[in-house]
Design an enzyme around this catalytic site. Structure first.
Site, PDB file in Angstrom:
ATOM      1  N   ASP A  11       0.806  -1.277   0.044  1.00  0.00           N
ATOM      2  CA  ASP A  11      -0.141   0.210  -0.242  1.00  0.00           C
ATOM      3  C   ASP A  11       0.890   1.174   0.165  1.00  0.00           C
ATOM      4  OD1 ASP A  11      -2.437  -1.420  -0.001  1.00  0.00           O
ATOM      5  OD2 ASP A  11      -2.685  -0.807   2.041  1.00  0.00           O
ATOM      6  N   ALA A  40      -4.759  -9.453   3.491  1.00  0.00           N
ATOM      7  CA  ALA A  40      -3.637  -9.390   4.389  1.00  0.00           C
ATOM      8  C   ALA A  40      -4.108  -8.426   5.487  1.00  0.00           C
ATOM      9  CB  ALA A  40      -2.373  -8.492   3.654  1.00  0.00           C
ATOM     10  N   ASN A  41      -4.865  -7.397   5.191  1.00  0.00           N
ATOM     11  CA  ASN A  41      -5.514  -6.795   6.458  1.00  0.00           C
ATOM     12  C   ASN A  41      -6.500  -7.595   7.375  1.00  0.00           C
ATOM     13  OD1 ASN A  41      -4.459  -4.612   5.228  1.00  0.00           O
ATOM     14  ND2 ASN A  41      -6.330  -3.800   4.007  1.00  0.00           N
ATOM     15  N   THR A 232      -9.519   3.616   5.481  1.00  0.00           N
ATOM     16  CA  THR A 232      -9.153   2.778   4.747  1.00  0.00           C
ATOM     17  C   THR A 232      -8.763   1.285   5.768  1.00  0.00           C
ATOM     18  OG1 THR A 232      -7.753   4.662   3.616  1.00  0.00           O
ATOM     19  CG2 THR A 232      -7.325   2.108   2.868  1.00  0.00           C
ATOM     20  N   ASP A 236     -12.088  -4.144   6.597  1.00  0.00           N
ATOM     21  CA  ASP A 236     -11.177  -5.399   6.705  1.00  0.00           C
ATOM     22  C   ASP A 236     -10.903  -5.648   8.064  1.00  0.00           C
ATOM     23  OD1 ASP A 236     -11.226  -4.839   4.100  1.00  0.00           O
ATOM     24  OD2 ASP A 236      -9.154  -4.040   3.960  1.00  0.00           O
TER      25      ASP A 236
HETATM   26  O1  RIB Z   1      -9.408  -2.212   2.037  1.00  0.00           O
HETATM   27  C1  RIB Z   1      -8.321  -1.527   2.196  1.00  0.00           C
HETATM   28  C2  RIB Z   1      -7.435  -2.475   1.224  1.00  0.00           C
HETATM   29  O2  RIB Z   1      -7.966  -2.274  -0.131  1.00  0.00           O
HETATM   30  C3  RIB Z   1      -6.183  -1.498   0.968  1.00  0.00           C
HETATM   31  O3  RIB Z   1      -5.053  -2.216   1.920  1.00  0.00           O
HETATM   32  C4  RIB Z   1      -5.671  -1.710  -0.438  1.00  0.00           C
HETATM   33  O4  RIB Z   1      -4.819  -2.782  -0.698  1.00  0.00           O
HETATM   34  C5  RIB Z   1      -6.954  -2.358  -1.139  1.00  0.00           C
HETATM   35  O5  RIB Z   1      -6.723  -3.743  -1.363  1.00  0.00           O
END
Ligand code: RIB
Length: 288
Positions: A11, A40-41, A232, A236
């Site tokens: 990112d 990954a998040n 952001t 997730d």
């Molecule tokens: O939801 C956020 C994510 O969306 C970010 O980490 C970015 O990589 C996109 O995939």
């Protein structure tokens, strides 16, 4: 245990005064980069929520550090392949009010083979979770395999794509999506969320919390107060915590409550996987 078939991105973050309009060139006031990708998040969130999570994914050689970082965060990484394709990346522009826009390069995330996915899932046990989002290929194969092996399947329909989600209906036990995605899905299927045949649907509502739709009806959950600086990765974080809670034996209401707390903390931070709160931080702020 959670088996997360998910994207891994590098990112890149740019802080700007406002989101650029078409044709506009805008100087960023700051730049940074870190581990990200919806997959990954979610893996990091689940690990920080004290679940055991194995990530199934792919990176390129230049993104090897992302796999190492996942491992440092407590995620199992043997099923992350290194391919001869660049690692996925996301250019994330965040304006002062916390709104963002994201340009995504999918890279290695969409070149996963059935051998990688199937090889991982053969190590799973019945009642484990398969978790997925819509930033990799192989979702249908993974869901079908997981179902045959007796896993529970959780899917976050983001980024929303009508074809991807409709192909998975009938193979999902838990669906997580936001309000906009929920109405897109209702339009696409011509059905109410409650009539999709998914046993548990959780619709996130931003500042209004979320609602849980199941055969028992619909239940609303208010949000925890938060001063948002960057949304952001908050969705997730919510999903990772939700599935981790369920995997650890919480009932849906308790898992949603924990996930709302984690999401509220996340919107108060700038960044993605690297800044997801752990259970101790959530306890210190909200109690558990
Ligand atoms: O939801 C956020 C994510 O969306 C970010 O980490 C970015 O990589 C996109 O995939």
């Amino acid at each position: 245990m959670i088996w997360n078939l998910g994207s891994i991105n590098i990112d890149n973050f740019y802080e700007v005064s406002h989101l650029p309009a078409a044709g506009e060139t805008l100087a960023a006031s700051s730049f940074g980069f870190g581990l990200g990708g919806k997959g990954a998040n979610m893996s990091v969130a689940a690990a920080r929520a004290a679940a055991r999570v194995a990530h199934i994914g792919a990176v390129g050689a230049e993104g090897r550090w992302t796999r190492e970082r996942l491992m440092e965060y407590g995620v199992d990484t043997p099923h992350i392949a290194e391919l001869d394709i660049p690692t996925g990346h996301a250019n994330i522009v965040v304006e002062q009010g916390g709104e963002n826009n994201i340009v995504l390069f999918q890279g290695a995330n969409v070149h996963l083979s059935e051998a990688i996915i199937g090889g991982a899932l053969t190590e799973a046990s019945p009642k484990d979770f398969l978790l997925m989002q819509n930033e990799t290929n192989g979702q249908e194969y993974a869901a079908t395999t997981a179902q045959a092996l007796g896993l529970r399947v959780a899917y976050a329909a983001a980024p929303f794509e009508e074809d991807a989600i409709t192909r998975l209906l009938g193979r999902i036990d838990i669906l997580v999506l936001n309000e906009v995605e929920a109405s897109q899905l209702e339009t696409a299927t011509g059905k109410d969320i409650a009539a999709l045949g998914v046993p548990d649907v959780v619709v996130t509502l931003g500042q209004n919390g979320c609602k849980w739709v199941s055969s028992a009806g619909e239940k609303q959950f208010p949000a925890y107060p938060a001063e948002a600086v960057d949304t952001t990765g908050a969705g997730d974080t919510f999903t990772g915590y939700l599935v981790a809670g369920l995997d650890r034996g919480m009932d849906m209401e308790s898992a949603i409550d924990l996930a709302l707390k984690a999401g509220a903390m996340m919107v108060m931070r700038r960044g993605t996987a690297d800044v997801i709160p752990d259970l101790k931080e959530i306890q210190d702020r909200f109690g558990l």
